[in-house]
Every structure is written in C-alpha cells, then in structure tokens.
Design a protein around this motif. Structure first.
Motif, PDB file in Angstrom:
ATOM      1  N   THR A 212      10.835   5.518 -24.547  1.00  0.00           N
ATOM      2  CA  THR A 212      10.962   4.715 -23.283  1.00  0.00           C
ATOM      3  C   THR A 212      12.010   5.323 -22.167  1.00  0.00           C
ATOM      4  N   GLY A 213      11.389   5.888 -21.171  1.00  0.00           N
ATOM      5  CA  GLY A 213      12.035   6.537 -20.220  1.00  0.00           C
ATOM      6  C   GLY A 213      12.256   5.781 -19.028  1.00  0.00           C
ATOM      7  N   PHE A 214      11.565   4.689 -18.662  1.00  0.00           N
ATOM      8  CA  PHE A 214      11.423   3.868 -17.350  1.00  0.00           C
ATOM      9  C   PHE A 214      10.998   2.576 -17.842  1.00  0.00           C
ATOM     10  N   VAL A 215      11.741   1.822 -17.208  1.00  0.00           N
ATOM     11  CA  VAL A 215      11.410  -0.064 -17.094  1.00  0.00           C
ATOM     12  C   VAL A 215      11.247  -0.388 -15.835  1.00  0.00           C
ATOM     13  N   GLN A 216      10.333  -0.932 -15.658  1.00  0.00           N
ATOM     14  CA  GLN A 216      10.036  -1.695 -14.186  1.00  0.00           C
ATOM     15  C   GLN A 216      10.017  -3.218 -14.196  1.00  0.00           C
ATOM     16  N   ALA A 217      11.077  -3.916 -13.469  1.00  0.00           N
ATOM     17  CA  ALA A 217      10.958  -5.209 -13.420  1.00  0.00           C
ATOM     18  C   ALA A 217      10.191  -5.802 -12.060  1.00  0.00           C
ATOM     19  N   PRO A 218       9.786  -6.896 -12.294  1.00  0.00           N
ATOM     20  CA  PRO A 218       9.420  -7.506 -10.948  1.00  0.00           C
ATOM     21  C   PRO A 218      10.250  -7.630  -9.647  1.00  0.00           C
ATOM     22  N   GLN A 219      10.022  -7.553  -8.749  1.00  0.00           N
ATOM     23  CA  GLN A 219      10.753  -7.419  -7.499  1.00  0.00           C
ATOM     24  C   GLN A 219      10.470  -8.360  -6.549  1.00  0.00           C
ATOM     25  N   ALA A 220      11.725  -8.766  -5.803  1.00  0.00           N
ATOM     26  CA  ALA A 220      11.407 -10.005  -4.646  1.00  0.00           C
ATOM     27  C   ALA A 220      12.485  -9.718  -3.770  1.00  0.00           C
ATOM     28  N   PHE A 221      12.033  -9.933  -2.314  1.00  0.00           N
ATOM     29  CA  PHE A 221      12.929  -9.575  -1.450  1.00  0.00           C
ATOM     30  C   PHE A 221      13.683 -10.896  -0.735  1.00  0.00           C
ATOM     31  N   TYR A 222      14.722 -10.921   0.056  1.00  0.00           N
ATOM     32  CA  TYR A 222      15.040 -11.982   0.516  1.00  0.00           C
ATOM     33  C   TYR A 222      15.257 -11.891   1.976  1.00  0.00           C
ATOM     34  N   ASN A 223      15.237 -10.683   2.657  1.00  0.00           N
ATOM     35  CA  ASN A 223      15.177 -10.610   4.002  1.00  0.00           C
ATOM     36  C   ASN A 223      13.736 -11.036   4.695  1.00  0.00           C
ATOM     37  N   GLU A 224      13.864 -11.377   5.924  1.00  0.00           N
ATOM     38  CA  GLU A 224      12.264 -11.509   6.414  1.00  0.00           C
ATOM     39  C   GLU A 224      11.364 -10.610   6.461  1.00  0.00           C
ATOM     40  N   ASP A 225      10.026 -10.785   6.042  1.00  0.00           N
ATOM     41  CA  ASP A 225       8.871  -9.982   6.224  1.00  0.00           C
ATOM     42  C   ASP A 225       8.465  -9.793   7.708  1.00  0.00           C
ATOM     43  N   SER A 226       7.510  -9.094   7.900  1.00  0.00           N
ATOM     44  CA  SER A 226       7.010  -9.016   9.243  1.00  0.00           C
ATOM     45  C   SER A 226       6.520 -10.353   9.854  1.00  0.00           C
ATOM     46  N   PHE A 227       5.633 -11.194   8.937  1.00  0.00           N
ATOM     47  CA  PHE A 227       5.074 -12.404   9.350  1.00  0.00           C
ATOM     48  C   PHE A 227       6.252 -13.349   9.730  1.00  0.00           C
ATOM     49  N   GLN A 228       7.378 -13.414   8.750  1.00  0.00           N
ATOM     50  CA  GLN A 228       8.343 -14.487   8.831  1.00  0.00           C
ATOM     51  C   GLN A 228       9.038 -14.062  10.253  1.00  0.00           C
ATOM     52  N   TYR A 229       9.442 -12.943  10.568  1.00  0.00           N
ATOM     53  CA  TYR A 229       9.973 -12.360  11.799  1.00  0.00           C
ATOM     54  C   TYR A 229       9.163 -12.815  13.146  1.00  0.00           C
ATOM     55  N   ASN A 230       8.030 -12.359  13.046  1.00  0.00           N
ATOM     56  CA  ASN A 230       7.108 -12.853  14.331  1.00  0.00           C
ATOM     57  C   ASN A 230       6.683 -14.154  14.500  1.00  0.00           C
ATOM     58  N   LEU A 231       6.986 -14.844  13.501  1.00  0.00           N
ATOM     59  CA  LEU A 231       6.674 -16.403  13.586  1.00  0.00           C
ATOM     60  C   LEU A 231       8.000 -17.026  13.805  1.00  0.00           C
ATOM     61  N   PHE A 232       9.271 -16.470  13.818  1.00  0.00           N
ATOM     62  CA  PHE A 232      10.371 -17.073  13.953  1.00  0.00           C
ATOM     63  C   PHE A 232      10.534 -18.201  12.735  1.00  0.00           C
ATOM     64  N   ALA A 233      10.239 -17.738  11.649  1.00  0.00           N
ATOM     65  CA  ALA A 233      10.018 -18.978  10.655  1.00  0.00           C
ATOM     66  C   ALA A 233      10.786 -18.325   9.194  1.00  0.00           C
ATOM     67  N   GLY A 234      12.031 -17.401   9.505  1.00  0.00           N
ATOM     68  CA  GLY A 234      12.653 -17.091   8.155  1.00  0.00           C
ATOM     69  C   GLY A 234      13.467 -18.186   7.882  1.00  0.00           C
ATOM     70  N   ASP A 235      13.825 -19.000   8.397  1.00  0.00           N
ATOM     71  CA  ASP A 235      14.461 -20.168   7.646  1.00  0.00           C
ATOM     72  C   ASP A 235      13.677 -21.430   7.286  1.00  0.00           C
ATOM     73  N   ARG A 236      12.346 -21.211   7.365  1.00  0.00           N
ATOM     74  CA  ARG A 236      11.415 -22.205   6.894  1.00  0.00           C
ATOM     75  C   ARG A 236      10.459 -21.805   5.924  1.00  0.00           C
ATOM     76  N   ILE A 237      10.069 -20.667   5.829  1.00  0.00           N
ATOM     77  CA  ILE A 237       9.399 -19.917   4.865  1.00  0.00           C
ATOM     78  C   ILE A 237       9.856 -18.891   3.897  1.00  0.00           C
ATOM     79  N   ASN A 238       9.981 -19.284   2.610  1.00  0.00           N
ATOM     80  CA  ASN A 238      10.470 -18.238   1.756  1.00  0.00           C
ATOM     81  C   ASN A 238       9.533 -16.914   1.645  1.00  0.00           C
ATOM     82  N   ASN A 239      10.498 -15.913   1.368  1.00  0.00           N
ATOM     83  CA  ASN A 239       9.664 -14.463   1.287  1.00  0.00           C
ATOM     84  C   ASN A 239       8.794 -14.463  -0.147  1.00  0.00           C
TER      85      ASN A 239
END
Length: 239
Positions: A212-239
C-alpha cells in the motif's frame, strides 16, 4: 418526435428504471442495467452519426462533428464510471493496531490566497485529530508567502513553509514540501478541509500492507460552492 420515437423512449426509460429498482439488491440486475445503459448509448450515438449530421455546408458539418465528438467523449467517461460500479467493493477496515508502531506523520495544508479565518479552522481541526502529538507535524504550505499566515502559524504552533516561486502551482507547492519532509506518512489537505478526529485512526492501518502506497478518504468542503455563493445561500444550504 414521431410516435415510434416516443414509444422507444418510453420503453427504454421504463426498462432502465425497473432494472435499477430491482438491481439495488441484485448484482445480476445491476450489471444488466449497466450493460443496457451502455448498449443504448451506442445505439443513440450511431443514430446520431448516420442520420443527424448537418450537410448544409462545411461550417455546419464541422459544428455537428464537434458536438458528436463531445457526446462520444461523454460516452467513454460513462463507460469508465460504469466499470467502477460493475462490482461492489467491500473493503475491510484495518485498525491502527495493525501497525507495529505509530509512524511519523507530516500533514501538509496547501494554501495560496485563502482567508486566515478559513485556515484557522482547518489547522485547529487538524491539531484535534486523535493521534500522538509527538508523532505528528503540521505544515502550512503557503504559496502566497503571507505575513498574516506566518503569524497564524506561530500562534497555533505549526510549521509555516514557503518557497521562492510558484512554479507548477499546487503540485509544485506539495513537491517542495515533500522534499523537506522527514515523515513516514504524508497527509495532504486543502485549506478548506476540516478533518474528522478519527481520520488517521481509520486510514493509517492500511499501510501495514507493504504494497500500500496511497490511501484516499472521502472529501467534503465547508466553504461555499458556486451555487451557494451565487444564490446567497451559504448559511441555508449545506455544501
């Protein structure tokens, strides 16, 4: 759309939907669904090639071929995805106790222009990972060479690493950090990730296998994505 085309569309959609529903727990039907999906895509693409290319001029033909090539590219991408889902993988978890001793771990947090507040959350969460602190070193790989990030690293007692240029962007940033690392295991994270406290306990055990040389874990991000940003919904819709 003529009646025969509509009937074909309804039959195909219904067949795939039924196979999907019953294939959730039956491997044979799942594979049948994937096979039908790919075969029907080929039928559609051949129909596109033979009957739908425009012939009003070389410009229209060029545009039609470009669109068709794009659809073929999508088909090959779907084929790769289908191959990944052809057989379910039930990988057994390997506990940290499988290792003879705890390895030295270097954690790289790559950053360029992310805010200090965002970096603070990531660094603090990394420090809270459940692992012996004397065995873990955190490096903030700052390609922005920012004074406020350096002060943040001093405040939180983590290493601040820079380089004289930004050659090869993030890949170059990580390669530079690797060249200065003495850790047995390297963990790479983006500036907008918050690792769970059990990340290392859940992943390091796999390295008990020497292959084994590499292990990949699932990833999630907490900053706003483009949809949340453009809809001003970062505080209402989880990423």
């Amino acid at each position: 759309m003529n009646p025969s085309q509509l009937a074909y569309l309804i039959i195909v959609s219904s067949t795939l939907f039924v196979c999907y529903l019953f294939g959730l727990k039956r491997p044979f039907l799942r594979k049948l669904t994937i096979s039908l999906f790919l075969v029907l895509q080929v039928v559609y693409l051949l129909w596109r090639l033979v009957y739908t290319l425009p012939t009003m001029g070389w410009m229209s033909l060029f545009a039609g071929l470009a669109l068709l090539l794009t659809e073929w590219a999508g088909f090959f991408q779907n084929s790769v995805t289908s191959l990944l889902f052809w057989k379910k993988s039930k990988r057994q978890s390997v506990p940290l106790s499988a290792l003879k001793e705890y390895p030295e771990v270097d954690v790289f947090i790559a950053t360029y222009n992310e805010s200090v507040d965002l970096l603070r959350r990531t660094i603090v969460a990394t420090q809270l990972m459940d692992y012996p602190k004397e065995k873990m070193t955190i490096f903030v790989c700052d390609d922005g060479r920012r004074e406020d990030v350096r002060r943040l690293c001093e405040e939180l007692n983590v290493e601040h690493m820079t380089r004289p240029d930004n050659k090869l962007a993030k890949a170059g940033n990580l390669n530079h950090a690797i060249s200065h690392s003495s850790g047995e295991i390297i963990v790479t994270m983006d500036a907008d990730m918050v690792p769970r406290s059990h990340l290392l306990k859940e992943t390091l055990g796999y390295f008990a296998d020497e292959k084994t040389g590499f292990v990949q874990a699932p990833q999630a991000f907490y900053n706003e994505d483009s949809f949340q940003y453009n809809l001003f919904a970062g505080d209402r819709i989880n990423n």
